[in-house]
Design an enzyme around this catalytic site. Structure first.
Site, PDB file in Angstrom:
ATOM      1  N   VAL A 247       2.957   1.198   3.130  1.00 54.89           N
ATOM      2  CA  VAL A 247       2.690   0.001   3.934  1.00 54.89           C
ATOM      3  C   VAL A 247       3.356  -1.198   3.273  1.00 54.89           C
ATOM      4  O   VAL A 247       3.215  -1.413   2.064  1.00 54.89           O
ATOM      5  CB  VAL A 247       1.171  -0.255   4.079  1.00 54.89           C
ATOM      6  CG1 VAL A 247       0.929  -1.491   4.965  1.00 54.89           C
ATOM      7  CG2 VAL A 247       0.470   0.960   4.669  1.00 54.89           C
TER       8      VAL A 247
ATOM      9  N   LYS B 248       3.537   0.034   8.561  1.00 57.30           N
ATOM     10  CA  LYS B 248       3.327   1.348   7.963  1.00 57.30           C
ATOM     11  C   LYS B 248       4.529   2.224   8.288  1.00 57.30           C
ATOM     12  O   LYS B 248       4.957   2.300   9.441  1.00 57.30           O
ATOM     13  CB  LYS B 248       2.042   1.987   8.506  1.00 57.30           C
ATOM     14  CG  LYS B 248       1.672   3.297   7.815  1.00 57.30           C
ATOM     15  CD  LYS B 248       0.442   3.941   8.431  1.00 57.30           C
ATOM     16  CE  LYS B 248      -0.821   3.185   8.113  1.00 57.30           C
ATOM     17  NZ  LYS B 248      -2.033   3.938   8.558  1.00 57.30           N
TER      18      LYS B 248
ATOM     19  N   ASP C 284     -12.934   8.880  10.137  1.00 58.24           N
ATOM     20  CA  ASP C 284     -12.594   8.607   8.730  1.00 58.24           C
ATOM     21  C   ASP C 284     -13.217   7.306   8.234  1.00 58.24           C
ATOM     22  O   ASP C 284     -12.570   6.512   7.545  1.00 58.24           O
ATOM     23  CB  ASP C 284     -11.075   8.560   8.563  1.00 58.24           C
ATOM     24  CG  ASP C 284     -10.636   8.869   7.127  1.00 58.24           C
ATOM     25  OD1 ASP C 284     -11.460   9.405   6.355  1.00 58.24           O
ATOM     26  OD2 ASP C 284      -9.484   8.567   6.777  1.00 58.24           O
TER      27      ASP C 284
ATOM     28  N   GLY D 217       0.825  -1.198   0.000  1.00 66.87           N
ATOM     29  CA  GLY D 217       0.000   0.000   0.000  1.00 66.87           C
ATOM     30  C   GLY D 217       0.857   1.243   0.000  1.00 66.87           C
ATOM     31  O   GLY D 217       2.016   1.217   0.400  1.00 66.87           O
ATOM     32  N   SER D 218       0.266   2.350  -0.469  1.00 68.23           N
ATOM     33  CA  SER D 218       1.025   3.593  -0.512  1.00 68.23           C
ATOM     34  C   SER D 218       0.096   4.787  -0.503  1.00 68.23           C
ATOM     35  O   SER D 218      -0.964   4.771  -1.128  1.00 68.23           O
ATOM     36  CB  SER D 218       1.900   3.638  -1.768  1.00 68.23           C
ATOM     37  OG  SER D 218       2.638   4.831  -1.833  1.00 68.23           O
ATOM     38  N   GLY D 219       0.505   5.819   0.245  1.00 70.53           N
ATOM     39  CA  GLY D 219      -0.236   7.072   0.275  1.00 70.53           C
ATOM     40  C   GLY D 219       0.701   8.195  -0.115  1.00 70.53           C
ATOM     41  O   GLY D 219       1.843   7.952  -0.503  1.00 70.53           O
ATOM     42  N   GLY D 220       0.233   9.411   0.027  1.00 70.74           N
ATOM     43  CA  GLY D 220       1.071  10.531  -0.346  1.00 70.74           C
ATOM     44  C   GLY D 220       2.306  10.685   0.521  1.00 70.74           C
ATOM     45  O   GLY D 220       3.358  11.126   0.050  1.00 70.74           O
ATOM     46  N   MET D 221       2.176  10.304   1.822  1.00 62.75           N
ATOM     47  CA  MET D 221       3.283  10.523   2.740  1.00 62.75           C
ATOM     48  C   MET D 221       3.646   9.301   3.573  1.00 62.75           C
ATOM     49  O   MET D 221       4.387   9.393   4.542  1.00 62.75           O
ATOM     50  CB  MET D 221       2.958  11.702   3.658  1.00 62.75           C
ATOM     51  CG  MET D 221       2.904  13.032   2.926  1.00 62.75           C
ATOM     52  SD  MET D 221       2.501  14.438   3.997  1.00 62.75           S
ATOM     53  CE  MET D 221       0.741  14.192   4.233  1.00 62.75           C
TER      54      MET D 221
END
Length: 308
Positions: free
Chosen positions: A32, A48, A144, A25-29
């Site tokens: 995972v 993470k 959220d 997994g990956s987000g902007g900042m």
């Protein structure tokens, strides 16, 4: 676009204990990774990673602290959290949940999930929200709730993940320190100068039900009752969603326990409807069989008379 410098490769070892398998997994900042225990290879973890120079690292530390105090079957268990020796990165090691997000599952099913399944998922969410909202001395507001933050396991159980913007409720506080949430699911107070509370999560639960039952529409945008998209829903479910997505928190259903009562009533109505349909189907089958039997008798008599 990624705003970090996180690059771990297969075989990298963290803390002499966790071996990286692959990125999951990956987000902007943050990123995972799936990892295994070095001394127990069958034991898997989701790690993470956040850049300590970014604000996300503070949120990740807060997430680790909150989750480490919790114990519920619908929440991932925390194993460890630590920073790298050079203090450049922060790591959160938690239970690896095998399955897919509700968002992925929803998309794979062409944005359609039957009412019974939606109700079952949301009853489980009511249980975990009740657990969070009942924490002493301070309730935990998740803030959220959305399909991407709900994991669906192979047994169709749920796990609520990503506590990055969760907070502990402080009574008599005028507003949240940070106005944040996911557009489409967040309650109005999350973007206004007001404080979020347990009813904030309940709005998101209603918005989630609306999204799943409408084929992926947002209640913010459509401004239409749920029955516009899904005909013949049980009355209790329509009323539940209608009350949950009220802009004024005082007009919403006030607790997760009350929401669960509505959904349990919906389960009974759905079961009753299913039984009625089954009985109707059996009656029609019996009627059709009788007609064919009668026709068969007439044909037999006519055939017998013709050959005499």
């Amino acid at each position: 676009m990624a705003k970090h410098n996180i690059h771990l490769a297969e075989g990298d070892i963290l803390k002499n204990q966790y071996e990286i398998i692959q990125q999951i997994g990956s987000g902007g900042m943050s990123v995972v990774y799936l990892a295994k225990e070095c001394k127990e290879e069958n034991r898997l973890w989701a790690i993470k990673v956040a850049d300590m120079e970014k604000k996300i690292s503070k949120r990740l530390f807060s997430e680790a602290k909150i989750l480490s105090e919790l114990d519920h079957p619908s929440l991932p268990k925390i194993a460890d959290f630590f920073s790298s020796p050079d203090k450049e990165f922060f790591y959160l090691v938690q239970e690896y949940v095998e399955g897919e997000t509700l968002y992925e599952w929803f998309e794979q099913n062409d944005c359609f999930i039957d009412e019974e399944t939606v109700v079952n998922i949301c009853i489980q969410l009511c249980d975990v929200l009740h657990y969070l909202h009942s924490r002493k001395p301070s309730p935990i507001i998740y803030r959220d709730l959305k399909p991407a933050n709900i994991m669906i396991t192979k047994t169709r159980d749920i796990k609520l993940i990503d506590f990055g913007i969760a907070r502990k409720y402080t009574e008599n506080k005028a507003k949240d320190t940070l106005q944040i949430g996911t557009v489409g699911f967040a309650a109005p107070e999350q973007f206004e100068k007001r404080q979020s509370d347990t009813r904030t999560d309940l709005f998101s639960l209603g918005a989630l039900m609306y999204y799943l039952l409408s084929g992926g529409k947002y209640v913010y945008i459509t401004q239409k009752p749920i029955q516009f998209f899904r005909k013949q829903l049980p009355k209790s479910l329509k009323k539940c969603i209608h009350l949950l997505v009220k802009s004024n928190p005082n007009e919403r259903i006030q607790t997760a326990g009350e929401v669960k009562d509505y959904l349990k009533k919906t389960q009974m109505q759905l079961a009753k409807g299913k039984n009625h349909s089954l009985k109707k189907g059996l009656l029609i089958s019996k009627y059709v069989f009788s007609i064919f039997f009668f026709i068969g008798v007439i044909v037999y008599i006519a055939y017998d008379q013709f050959h005499k």
